[in-house]
Design a protein around this motif. Structure first.
Motif, PDB file in Angstrom:
ATOM      1  N   ALA A 211       0.858  -1.182   0.000  1.00 37.89           N
ATOM      2  CA  ALA A 211       0.000   0.000   0.000  1.00 37.89           C
ATOM      3  C   ALA A 211       0.899   1.238   0.000  1.00 37.89           C
ATOM      4  N   TRP A 212       0.903   1.969  -1.113  1.00 40.26           N
ATOM      5  CA  TRP A 212       1.869   3.057  -1.305  1.00 40.26           C
ATOM      6  C   TRP A 212       1.492   4.344  -0.598  1.00 40.26           C
ATOM      7  N   LYS A 213       0.351   4.345   0.091  1.00 38.99           N
ATOM      8  CA  LYS A 213      -0.144   5.574   0.689  1.00 38.99           C
ATOM      9  C   LYS A 213       0.924   6.276   1.524  1.00 38.99           C
ATOM     10  N   LYS A 214       1.590   5.502   2.387  1.00 36.21           N
ATOM     11  CA  LYS A 214       2.543   6.075   3.328  1.00 36.21           C
ATOM     12  C   LYS A 214       3.666   6.820   2.606  1.00 36.21           C
ATOM     13  N   VAL A 215       4.228   6.148   1.591  1.00 38.07           N
ATOM     14  CA  VAL A 215       5.328   6.763   0.859  1.00 38.07           C
ATOM     15  C   VAL A 215       4.847   8.006   0.119  1.00 38.07           C
ATOM     16  N   LEU A 216       3.694   7.897  -0.550  1.00 34.79           N
ATOM     17  CA  LEU A 216       3.201   9.006  -1.357  1.00 34.79           C
ATOM     18  C   LEU A 216       2.864  10.216  -0.510  1.00 34.79           C
ATOM     19  N   THR A 217       2.316   9.980   0.694  1.00 35.24           N
ATOM     20  CA  THR A 217       1.922  11.099   1.545  1.00 35.24           C
ATOM     21  C   THR A 217       3.107  12.003   1.843  1.00 35.24           C
ATOM     22  N   TYR A 218       4.289  11.413   1.943  1.00 36.56           N
ATOM     23  CA  TYR A 218       5.474  12.229   2.208  1.00 36.56           C
ATOM     24  C   TYR A 218       5.883  13.054   1.002  1.00 36.56           C
ATOM     25  N   VAL A 219       5.659  12.516  -0.188  1.00 36.57           N
ATOM     26  CA  VAL A 219       6.208  13.153  -1.381  1.00 36.57           C
ATOM     27  C   VAL A 219       5.304  14.237  -1.944  1.00 36.57           C
ATOM     28  N   VAL A 220       3.999  13.963  -2.030  1.00 35.33           N
ATOM     29  CA  VAL A 220       3.116  14.943  -2.672  1.00 35.33           C
ATOM     30  C   VAL A 220       2.674  16.003  -1.661  1.00 35.33           C
ATOM     31  N   PRO A 221       2.252  17.186  -2.151  1.00 34.98           N
ATOM     32  CA  PRO A 221       1.751  18.211  -1.235  1.00 34.98           C
ATOM     33  C   PRO A 221       0.528  17.710  -0.459  1.00 34.98           C
ATOM     34  N   GLU A 222       0.302  18.307   0.695  1.00 33.12           N
ATOM     35  CA  GLU A 222      -0.721  17.795   1.610  1.00 33.12           C
ATOM     36  C   GLU A 222      -2.103  17.724   0.958  1.00 33.12           C
ATOM     37  N   SER A 223      -2.405  18.697   0.116  1.00 36.33           N
ATOM     38  CA  SER A 223      -3.740  18.733  -0.488  1.00 36.33           C
ATOM     39  C   SER A 223      -3.953  17.548  -1.425  1.00 36.33           C
ATOM     40  N   MET A 224      -2.873  17.012  -1.952  1.00 35.44           N
ATOM     41  CA  MET A 224      -3.010  15.920  -2.906  1.00 35.44           C
ATOM     42  C   MET A 224      -2.830  14.544  -2.275  1.00 35.44           C
ATOM     43  N   ALA A 225      -2.683  14.531  -0.934  1.00 37.08           N
ATOM     44  CA  ALA A 225      -2.433  13.248  -0.265  1.00 37.08           C
ATOM     45  C   ALA A 225      -3.531  12.241  -0.576  1.00 37.08           C
ATOM     46  N   PRO A 226      -3.160  11.022  -0.923  1.00 36.11           N
ATOM     47  CA  PRO A 226      -4.169  10.033  -1.305  1.00 36.11           C
ATOM     48  C   PRO A 226      -5.031   9.631  -0.110  1.00 36.11           C
ATOM     49  N   ASP A 227      -6.322   9.386  -0.356  1.00 36.73           N
ATOM     50  CA  ASP A 227      -7.145   8.960   0.768  1.00 36.73           C
ATOM     51  C   ASP A 227      -7.402   7.453   0.780  1.00 36.73           C
ATOM     52  N   ASN A 228      -7.103   6.758  -0.324  1.00 40.41           N
ATOM     53  CA  ASN A 228      -7.164   5.290  -0.191  1.00 40.41           C
ATOM     54  C   ASN A 228      -5.741   4.730  -0.113  1.00 40.41           C
ATOM     55  N   LEU A 229      -5.634   3.429  -0.090  1.00 45.44           N
ATOM     56  CA  LEU A 229      -4.333   2.827   0.228  1.00 45.44           C
ATOM     57  C   LEU A 229      -3.337   2.842  -0.928  1.00 45.44           C
ATOM     58  N   ILE A 230      -3.825   3.119  -2.145  1.00 50.49           N
ATOM     59  CA  ILE A 230      -2.975   3.056  -3.347  1.00 50.49           C
ATOM     60  C   ILE A 230      -2.276   1.693  -3.405  1.00 50.49           C
ATOM     61  N   GLN A 231      -3.104   0.671  -3.415  1.00 52.95           N
ATOM     62  CA  GLN A 231      -2.555  -0.668  -3.466  1.00 52.95           C
ATOM     63  C   GLN A 231      -3.074  -1.288  -4.757  1.00 52.95           C
ATOM     64  N   LEU A 232      -2.172  -1.774  -5.591  1.00 56.62           N
ATOM     65  CA  LEU A 232      -2.616  -2.308  -6.878  1.00 56.62           C
ATOM     66  C   LEU A 232      -3.390  -3.600  -6.688  1.00 56.62           C
ATOM     67  N   MET A 233      -2.949  -4.421  -5.750  1.00 57.24           N
ATOM     68  CA  MET A 233      -3.585  -5.721  -5.508  1.00 57.24           C
ATOM     69  C   MET A 233      -3.528  -5.972  -4.004  1.00 57.24           C
ATOM     70  N   SER A 234      -4.478  -6.761  -3.483  1.00 58.28           N
ATOM     71  CA  SER A 234      -4.404  -7.057  -2.059  1.00 58.28           C
ATOM     72  C   SER A 234      -3.272  -8.056  -1.806  1.00 58.28           C
TER      73      SER A 234
END
Lengths: 336, 432
Positions: free
Chosen positions: A284-307
């Motif tokens: 789930a890439w959420k954690k990594v992405l939250t650090y990189v993109v600006p706060e307003s664009m932070a993903p709200d789902n897990l950004i996981q391609l597959m479970s």
């Protein structure tokens, strides 16, 4: 700062686990590929050979622990490893003499040998289950962490911690040493050269006076050693369970085939391709992405391609994708 | 007497002996699994014995057959369907459409970097759209009373109808797999099919909207003429008949139910054998054997090897799918967790090899014999181990061995496979 945090999160959850798992797969796949290159069949019993070697190592480890001998911060299993390798080498040599030799002399077609290895797989699996049962066995001891997440945070002041378990570090170090030794052996020694010659062209190798029996024996011994090492590293990192090792056969074959059967470099590449694709697709890439993109664009789902339950499915999807475009794998493996 | 008759008489004695020594209930249970395994073995034999295709994806087709039973004969979950049924169907269609488009583009464009990039773009975009459409619907369906439903359910049609549908579903999957993987050489094909079967089972385990995943779908209806035990036990006519013969009503009812299944399964088995024998002895069968024995020569004679391979891959897989559907409708529930390659791929292969590849009766013999052995060890193993270890002093080692007795089945099976391959490599009933 946030970029560093993202990098650490990536290292911690994707890179380090992927690297350790990839090294274990690569060692397993090297064994499969060696057998394929020289004995010319897909050895379905490889997963259970790994289980057998690990089982002997576990018993040796328990023996050492009972005698009060430990290996300091390193796991005692490393002391038991030589016993595991020796026992496994004896087992596969006996198997070869009792079973495979007959088919080699008869020049049986490879598919028959695959069936035979299926029989050997059943027998080895039965032996392991008889001796150690089907329960989970933990045999890791010694230090738990090379760096723990807490220490890392205190050291660097970052929000994200990096944890490297000692088993992961040992896996990578051992794998590098073993692979380096294997390549040196195959490139520089007389036996290694004759093995490669035998793999490239059997008839030509026989003409030039190579002793085929010796080549076959050395191949089995190396395969046994690789299987035992891979099995013990996997068992230290996760845990030992007879059924898991049978299932490990699948990603190991996927690795060997993605790389190209019969090609040692391919086996290593395949191991890492399979491991990293499994981890990256199911993380789930959420954690990594939250650090990189600006706060307003932070993903709200897990950004996981597959479970994560799709791990095995991912490795095979990669396998099939590769085979569609390169029917004999990335490194142009053999096909018999 | 010829070899076939002798071996089948021995087999009958084994089953009868099980009935006399243990119970007829056990003997019939083993026979039922043996019959199902025989049908699967026939499917594998069609592929391996007729055409030399090394398919190790049997488990996947068995599982698809099981899925067909849920889709056809489970009761529909109306609330779940309303919550997201159409959305899921649209998503699946969009996914299939993007794959079709990618294949179309790949075939139309000239080889090169542009083709690679366009195809990749279509696939990635297709995946994103597919997830965007399907995800909310899946969430909606799965959140509908997850403790009891959380899936779409089936059509509520009779169970017998699910059997041919299972065959069709497996055939459709085999077509897709064959189109992509049949070009691969022997070992590469084996691993690819093994992997595809794992993917199919992974999907069934995780996609709850489809068949509740590991939460299982139960209470699937029985196929048409098979009665339920509880109704039999309440039926005055049956009770009257049972007491006249002096049987226990409970045991008698379970045996009657099993006998019904035996008759049903035997009919299917005989139909498939009859069809395969007819096919094998037709010009088509001769062509298949010619292709198996020498692909290059057959190709030179103008036979389309690729097309024939695809055809036989589909036929064999359909047979396995039918057996998979029969198994699930007999068990009355779909348990995706039980599909493992040991039981549903490798064991079936052992049956084909031991029975005799290329011989339909050989597959049946192998299925019934190995099926018997696989299941009898469970009942026989502990007793035999007790006998073997009776000389040992009591202690943890003896306890461990007795406890491990069920694992003897793998060992025994491996030894049998190795012995057959060594001394009778073409099986007990070799094909001609």
């Amino acid at each position: 700062m946030d970029f560093l945090n993202a990098l650490i999160a990536f290292l911690n959850f994707v890179f380090v686990p992927g690297l350790a798992y990839g090294a274990q797969l690569a060692l397993g796949a090297l064994g499969v590929t060696l057998i394929y290159g020289i004995l010319r069949f897909s050895n379905f019993a490889h997963g259970d050979t790994m289980a057998f070697g690990t089982m002997v190592t576990i018993y040796a480890t328990w023996g050492f622990q009972a005698m009060g001998i430990t290996f300091g911060v390193l796991p005692t299993a490393l002391l038991g490893l030589p016993f595991g390798i020796a026992a496994t080498a004896l087992l596969v040599l006996a198997t070869d003499w009792l079973i495979y030799k007959f088919y080699r002399k008869k020049k049986a077609v490879p598919t028959i040998l695959v069936m035979v290895s299926l029989g050997v797989m059943f027998v080895m699996n039965g032996i392991v289950r008889l001796f150690i049962g089907v329960d989970e066995q933990n045999f890791a001891d010694g230090g738990r962490f090379l760096i723990s997440a807490g220490d890392f945070k205190a050291m660097t002041g970052l929000a994200e911690g990096l944890a490297i378990r000692s088993t992961q570090a040992i896996t990578v170090v051992v794998a590098v040493v073993v692979v380096a030794w294997l390549f040196w052996f195959l490139q520089k020694t007389r036996t290694g050269k004759s093995m490669r010659a035998f793999s490239d062209n059997e008839d030509l190798a026989l003409l030039s006076g190579i002793n085929p029996d010796r080549v076959v024996q050395v191949t089995w011994i190396i395969a046994a050693a690789l299987a035992t090492i891979a099995g013990v590293l996997y068992g230290l990192d996760k845990s030992f369970k007879a059924f898991t090792y049978f299932q490990l056969l699948l990603p190991i074959f996927a690795a060997a085939i993605v790389g190209g059967l019969g090609n040692p470099l391919g086996a290593i590449a395949g191991g890492f391709v399979i491991a990293f694709s499994e981890v990256t697709v199911t993380y789930a890439w959420k954690k990594v992405l939250t650090y990189v993109v600006p706060e307003s664009m932070a993903p709200d789902n897990l950004i996981q391609l597959m479970s994560t339950d799709y791990k095995l499915a991912v490795s095979f999807a990669i396998l099939i994708l590769v085979l569609l475009f390169m029917p004999t794998g990335l490194f142009k493996g053999k096909s018999v | 007497m010829n070899r076939t008759t002798i071996l089948f008489v021995v087999l009958a004695l084994l089953y009868a002996g099980t009935g006399f020594l243990f119970s007829w209930n056990l003997a019939l249970s083993i026979l039922l699994m043996g019959l199902l395994s025989s049908i699967m073995a026939l499917g594998v034999n069609i592929q391996w014995g007729y055409a030399g295709l090394f398919n190790t994806g049997i488990m996947g087709f068995t599982a698809l057959g099981g899925l067909a039973v849920v889709l056809v004969s489970a009761q529909p979950v109306v609330a779940g369907w309303n919550a997201g049924g159409p959305g899921i169907l649209t998503g699946l269609l969009l996914g299939a459409a993007s794959i079709a488009l990618a294949v179309f583009v790949w075939n139309r464009m000239a080889a090169g970097r542009a083709r690679m990039l366009t195809t990749m773009a279509i696939l990635v975009l297709g995946f994103v759209v597919f997830r965007a459409v399907i995800d909310p619907s899946v969430m909606a369906v799965e959140s509908n009373d997850p403790a009891t439903f959380g899936n779409l359910g089936g059509l509520g049609l009779p169970s017998l109808l699910a059997w041919p549908v299972g065959g069709l579903l497996a055939a459709a999957a085999a077509w897709a797999i064959g189109k992509t993987a049949l070009g691969l050489r022997s070992d590469y094909l084996a691993i690819a099919t093994l992997g595809i079967a794992e993917i199919i089972v992974a999907v069934m385990r995780n996609e709850d909207w489809l068949a509740r995943g590991v939460k299982n779908v139960d209470e699937l209806p029985r196929p048409w003429p098979v009665p339920y035990e509880v109704f039999l036990q309440k039926d005055p006519g049956f009770l009257d008949w049972v007491t006249r013969w002096g049987f226990d009503p409970v045991t008698a009812s379970t045996i009657i139910v099993k006998l019904c299944y035996v008759v049903l399964f035997t009919l299917v088995l005989l139909a498939i054998i009859w069809l395969s024998e007819r096919a094998l002895h037709s010009p088509w069968g001769r062509m298949m054997r010619a292709i198996r024995d020498n692909e290059v020569a057959a190709n030179a004679m103008g036979k389309n090897v690729t097309k024939r391979h695809l055809q036989i891959f589909i036929l064999g897989s359909a047979v396995v799918g039918i057996a998979g559907a029969m198994m699930t409708s007999m068990e009355g529930q779909l348990v995706p967790g039980t599909y493992n390659p040991l039981r549903f791929t490798f064991l079936i292969w052992v049956m084909v090899i031991v029975g005799g590849s290329g011989n339909n009766w050989g597959s049946v013999l192998g299925g019934l014999l190995i099926g018997w052995l696989w299941l009898i060890v469970e009942s026989l193993g502990p007793g035999m181990m007790g006998l073997l270890t009776s000389g040992l002093a009591d202690g943890w080692f003896k306890a461990h061995l007795v406890e491990a007795a069920p694992h003897m089945r793998l060992l025994t099976l491996g030894v049998i496979l190795l012995l057959v391959l060594r001394f009778s490599p073409r099986g007990l009933l070799p094909g001609k």
